[in-house]
Enzyme design. Structure first.
Site, PDB file in Angstrom:
ATOM      1  CB  CYS A  94      36.452  38.223  43.879  1.00  0.00           C
ATOM      2  SG  CYS A  94      36.600  38.305  45.681  1.00  0.00           S
ATOM      3  CG  HIS A 190      32.110  35.627  43.973  1.00  0.00           C
ATOM      4  ND1 HIS A 190      33.213  35.325  43.226  1.00  0.00           N
ATOM      5  CD2 HIS A 190      32.567  36.228  45.105  1.00  0.00           C
ATOM      6  CE1 HIS A 190      34.293  35.721  43.866  1.00  0.00           C
ATOM      7  NE2 HIS A 190      33.934  36.275  45.006  1.00  0.00           N
TER       8      HIS A 190
END
Length: 241
Positions: A94, A190
């Site tokens: 991310c 994630h």
């Protein structure tokens, strides 16, 4: 055999439990009788040295934390680029993924990137949030995770980590997610990523071991029934396959 894992700025970039990825890397080495050393580099550290590092991990954080980390990482830009070009293994999730590019353009400012990857990120009008499933060219297992990002990342000619089966991916348009470049794996996923994707975790570990030990062939298999069940549950739930 021994592998050294460097966790960059866990004090700032650990927004979605990315530390779980470090633990997964470590345990899958230990379970095979391979020593694993985990070292954290925080804002308080000095003496940045990648000479004996086998895996670098950069996690995700908020825009505010990314700005702080960016300024610090730019001091080590040359060292990180040299490490990657010499086939060093690097995993970025991310915010860490975005920092590997040329820049991340926010509404009122631009965060300069490390230019390790030929990519850039623009801020979108809405956040892209939800479970995601990918198909990959180099794994026999679909990659699953959770994405939550406002940025739209454009990867140009880079090879994506996978094709989006369910979810948004890099930009909610191209059908691609993440980047694989040399021994770099960069992604918005994630979860944390590795516990539900044992094949991807072993791909990263294998690349690190091959770089460190010229005579290394392959990792012995583990009993991954629980990990595979978790992966398959997400795949079936969100793709009906």
């Amino acid at each position: 055999m021994k592998i050294k894992i460097l966790h960059l700025y866990p004090d700032l970039l650990n927004l979605y439990g990315d530390k779980g990825n470090i633990e997964c890397l470590r345990k899958r080495l230990v379970w095979r009788g391979i020593d694993a050393e985990v070292v954290s580099y925080t804002c308080e550290n000095s003496g940045f040295d990648l000479s004996d590092v086998d895996i670098v991990f950069i996690g995700g954080g908020s825009d505010r934390e990314q700005k702080i980390v960016c300024h610090k990482l730019l001091e080590h830009k040359a060292a990180l680029r040299e490490y990657v070009e010499n086939d060093g293994v690097l995993v970025a999730v991310c915010g860490g993924y975005q920092l590997l590019g040329k820049y991340y353009k926010l509404e009122d400012e631009t965060i300069e990137g490390l230019e390790i990857l030929d990519i850039y990120t623009d801020q979108g009008k809405k956040r892209l949030i939800g479970n995601i499933v990918l198909e990959s060219d180099f794994l026999n297992q679909k990659i699953v995770g959770f994405e939550n990002h406002g940025g739209r990342t454009y990867i140009g000619g880079h090879k994506p980590l996978g094709r989006v089966v369910c979810g948004y991916g890099n930009d909610d348009n191209s059908g691609a997610e993440g980047v694989v470049y040399k021994n770099v794996v960069a992604t918005y996923l994630h979860g944390p990523l590795f516990p539900k994707n044992p094949q991807l975790c072993d791909y990263v570990l294998t690349n690190a071991l091959k770089r460190r030990y010229s005579d290394f062939v392959c990792l012995p298999p583990l009993e991954d029934d629980l990990e595979n069940t978790a992966n398959e549950y997400i795949v079936k739930r969100f793709t009906n396959k």
